[in-house]
Design a protein around this motif. Sequence first.
Motif, PDB file in Angstrom:
ATOM      1  N   ILE A   4       0.860  -1.188   0.000  1.00 35.05           N
ATOM      2  CA  ILE A   4       0.000   0.000   0.000  1.00 35.05           C
ATOM      3  C   ILE A   4       0.901   1.245   0.000  1.00 35.05           C
ATOM      4  N   ILE A   5       0.550   2.217  -0.834  1.00 31.98           N
ATOM      5  CA  ILE A   5       1.235   3.515  -0.814  1.00 31.98           C
ATOM      6  C   ILE A   5       0.256   4.549  -0.268  1.00 31.98           C
ATOM      7  N   GLU A   6       0.581   5.126   0.887  1.00 30.66           N
ATOM      8  CA  GLU A   6      -0.237   6.255   1.355  1.00 30.66           C
ATOM      9  C   GLU A   6       0.317   7.488   0.648  1.00 30.66           C
ATOM     10  N   ILE A  13      -1.027   9.881  -8.545  1.00 32.10           N
ATOM     11  CA  ILE A  13      -0.440   8.590  -8.156  1.00 32.10           C
ATOM     12  C   ILE A  13      -1.483   7.483  -8.266  1.00 32.10           C
ATOM     13  N   ALA A  14      -2.733   7.780  -7.854  1.00 32.49           N
ATOM     14  CA  ALA A  14      -3.814   6.793  -7.951  1.00 32.49           C
ATOM     15  C   ALA A  14      -4.040   6.398  -9.407  1.00 32.49           C
ATOM     16  N   ASN A  15      -4.072   7.393 -10.291  1.00 34.25           N
ATOM     17  CA  ASN A  15      -4.328   7.105 -11.704  1.00 34.25           C
ATOM     18  C   ASN A  15      -3.189   6.331 -12.348  1.00 34.25           C
ATOM     19  N   SER A  30      -3.273   0.479 -10.498  1.00 30.37           N
ATOM     20  CA  SER A  30      -3.527  -0.885 -10.965  1.00 30.37           C
ATOM     21  C   SER A  30      -2.425  -1.827 -10.481  1.00 30.37           C
ATOM     22  N   GLN A  31      -1.317  -1.241 -10.034  1.00 25.79           N
ATOM     23  CA  GLN A  31      -0.184  -2.087  -9.624  1.00 25.79           C
ATOM     24  C   GLN A  31      -0.127  -2.336  -8.121  1.00 25.79           C
ATOM     25  N   THR A  32      -0.564  -1.345  -7.346  1.00 26.11           N
ATOM     26  CA  THR A  32      -0.571  -1.508  -5.893  1.00 26.11           C
ATOM     27  C   THR A  32      -1.719  -0.667  -5.342  1.00 26.11           C
ATOM     28  N   ALA A  56      -8.638   4.954  -9.345  1.00 26.33           N
ATOM     29  CA  ALA A  56      -7.658   3.878  -9.175  1.00 26.33           C
ATOM     30  C   ALA A  56      -8.364   2.526  -9.142  1.00 26.33           C
ATOM     31  N   GLU A  57      -7.680   1.502  -9.630  1.00 26.89           N
ATOM     32  CA  GLU A  57      -8.241   0.165  -9.584  1.00 26.89           C
ATOM     33  C   GLU A  57      -8.286  -0.336  -8.132  1.00 26.89           C
ATOM     34  N   LYS A  58      -7.158  -0.117  -7.426  1.00 27.39           N
ATOM     35  CA  LYS A  58      -7.088  -0.529  -6.024  1.00 27.39           C
ATOM     36  C   LYS A  58      -6.871   0.705  -5.173  1.00 27.39           C
ATOM     37  N   SER A  59      -7.854   1.007  -4.307  1.00 23.10           N
ATOM     38  CA  SER A  59      -7.699   2.204  -3.480  1.00 23.10           C
ATOM     39  C   SER A  59      -8.158   1.917  -2.064  1.00 23.10           C
TER      40      SER A  59
END
Lengths: 507, 507
Positions: free
Chosen positions: B43-45, B62-64, B68-70, B93-96
């Motif tokens: 996870i990246i905050e 960063i989300a865009n 999809s990667q993290t 983002a795909e994963k948020s």
Amino acid sequence: MSDDTVKIFDTTLRDGEQSPGCSMTTAEKMKVAKELVKLGVDIIEAGFPIASPGDFEAVRKIANEFGSQTTICGLARCRKDDIDRAWEALKDAEKSRIHVFLATSSIHREHKLKMNKEQIVETAVEMVKRARDYCPDIEFSPEDAARTEKDFLCEVVEKAIDAGATTVNIPDTVGYATPAHFHDVITTLKKNVPNIDRAVISTHCHNDLGLAVANSLAAVEAGARQIECTINGLGERAGNCALEEVVMALKTRADYYGVHTNINTKRLYPISHLVSTVTGMTVQRNKAIVGKNAFAHEAGIHQHGILQERTTYEIMHPDDVGYVGSNLVLGKHSGRHAFRDRIQSLGHTLDDETFERIFKEFIVLADKKKEIYDSDIVALIENQVTDAPEKWKIARFHTSAGTGTIATATIELADENGKIHCDAATGDGPVDAVFRALERISGITAVLEQYHVGSVSSGKDAQGEVRVEVRINGELFTGRSVSTDIIESSAKAYLQAINKAAAKLEN
Amino acid sequence: MSDDTVKIFDTTLRDGEQSPGCSMTTAEKMKVAKELVKLGVDIIEAGFPIASPGDFEAVRKIANEFGSQTTICGLARCRKDDIDRAWEALKDAEKSRIHVFLATSSIHREHKLKMNKEQIVETAVEMVKRARDYCPDIEFSPEDAARTEKDFLCEVVEKAIDAGATTVNIPDTVGYATPAHFHDVITTLKKNVPNIDRAVISTHCHNDLGLAVANSLAAVEAGARQIECTINGLGERAGNCALEEVVMALKTRADYYGVHTNINTKRLYPISHLVSTVTGMTVQRNKAIVGKNAFAHEAGIHQHGILQERTTYEIMHPDDVGYVGSNLVLGKHSGRHAFRDRIQSLGHTLDDETFERIFKEFIVLADKKKEIYDSDIVALIENQVTDAPEKWKIARFHTSAGTGTIATATIELADENGKIHCDAATGDGPVDAVFRALERISGITAVLEQYHVGSVSSGKDAQGEVRVEVRINGELFTGRSVSTDIIESSAKAYLQAINKAAAKLEN
């Protein structure tokens, strides 16, 4: 010593000095030792006397000067010569300790010592006895204890205590232990070594995994009553347990640990600064306790909380550790009296001659710099720390540089007889040109290994502190200087290193 | 996720960036985020979207780009606007993940929030539900959990899980916990919160007493399966748990902890170096894992041991963490192919245009400097990191300085239309004179807060890396440059900060 006192054993001058880039002159070691005494450490490990004549001399001088105020310790391998040499250095001190070590882990027995268990025990016993014949205060360390088989560790410790060891130090030499594991090692010793009550249990933890402080605290929880540590966590590789962190953890969480130390915590910041200056090992901004940011609050949400109630985001007060902020204190019209007061409140005592010299420099600085900060004053004082010999002095210099021109430096140096020598050189930029010109005049060729400039205070006219580390004839020499002009301070720092080398070559 | 995997939650871009002197531009954050993805963090905050338009924009980008990667996470207080704004930034983002926090300790309830226990629970539940309506992955943090009454902490955590929190993060906000104490907090939650199995337990430890890594590990021993941490331990005050230390402790002592992470440890050193470069936060030489001395052995006795058998004094190998030593690698006759190989083995991938630009700079450098080290190459690459806007460029400059003369700098700057502006200024030394001349031409007045020069490699012609931090209109801007001439790199670094300010003023 009551059972709730944890002794602080400082090894900045031994394990700390042994790490790359940290070597100190005897004069620098004396200055650090003096501050360690003021800090209130119980034992100063001053060096490893057999390692070199310089080490021997430093231990001897520190023992003679400070051996009535605190215990001075010298390190020795389990060899007759080492122990005899250590005692030779310590013998005039009122309070002294010989620290004898021998590795006990299987990996060290097999690969380094090529000795079996019986030989290890026999050697340890014989050498502890030899040391004890000289001195009543003996520390024994089974090196790499954290990786030693527990039953063998218990056996060695028991025999060492029987032979006369009054402190048994359990090192985590490679920084491999975890807190729970290390707690268990100490607990095992307490439980299984029948004579363990006749010695103080000590810890010596390395920080390779970032756990040195936590492992030391775990040992205290299990019954250890001495912690070996260093200022700023200096030491081999990632260093040792940081004195300032472990002391402040015990103090801040006295409710939990239920022990105390004899450390005057208000001296922590000043000694951290001194050791950083003397060794050139910069303390990172986000270092616990003594880092520049340790007490800084940036986030709006934290600032809001702090304004409401300090304890929302602060478990220690900067004053507790003697933090010297960037307080605006003096200007060019401040007199001698105000200046002396300020120096005292920063924890420095100066003899009259040094005071006058620094006051003169203060007036010159105040002329250039409208605002003088505490950190500027500390820099002026610490400029005096290195009592390096001065074969060469800078009389005048000039540099010219820029794009499309070849950087050139012209320098006049005065030798010890006051005779002026002048030459010029070119370089990649004016600093490099200055270095080349200094080499040309002094006839000493140096390889620059490290070059560092930091600002010692803020403001448009901040002073720059230059530190250099140069290799001359295969040996490392350091130099340091502070000025508002970094070309000037670079020249002085480089010349300081050259002067140290010149003095060594002449001896 | 299997139960023996510990998730690594990196908050360098949020908690790290929030500490004094660490602010990053969006371009810099993107660069760090890219490396965090390569490092393998779970996870990246990415920031605190409501804090400022810049924070929002960085999280959104960063989300865009990497969502999809993290998993990309945004922070929010327990307020509607915060949560809505966080979701706005994350929604593509795909994963948020939305990370909602509210303080629970009595000291924060009374002094900061002025809310009672019932109000805390009610607000937490309402806001977790609101966040959960947007996003299935919700983290809840009871701020200052380590100082919160245990029964109340259990209550809040239970209710937050019921409301939809999938991760419950237990922060030691003020760095007050000890390992045994923190282990007990996590154990209590595992034992007394009936629905605890429906959420991942996380830790977020601060390093005020030097215990952040040890406390995080103690939490893992008690059952936590996520660690919040930062590169180089950046963060408020003494910072957070250092990612590189906690990851290497879990890896080196896998025998003890019995868990693993998804981190590619060979990327630890490169990302440490990048973050240090971007933020200007120097890593101290004796820092564990990524400090310059972390793998250096000075003492003769250690060198002897290492030569016999590495493991006598080494528990990790430098290669394990991707350490870039001072290997001599290339000279001026090395071709494009060798250079590209070297860049790849250092872990960098460059597009063709950037590669060509850096190769050209390499040739210029190799002309000045006989020996090119890995660290020189990293410096060339990192010179490209800051995609700062460039209103002004240096066309030519000249300086003249020395004792008895007044330091003077003459500079020609080209503006964005290529028009040349020329002026001169005096100063305390040539660097100061250069700064004054740059201000005079650009019309921007700056106060120098930090000035730092370090050598990036060794040898007589070492490159100097200059970092400046200046205050312009009350706001801090940083600049950085590398060159063999420190006057030139000082000028470029200062101008970079001025250009950043100019771009901001024009927007």
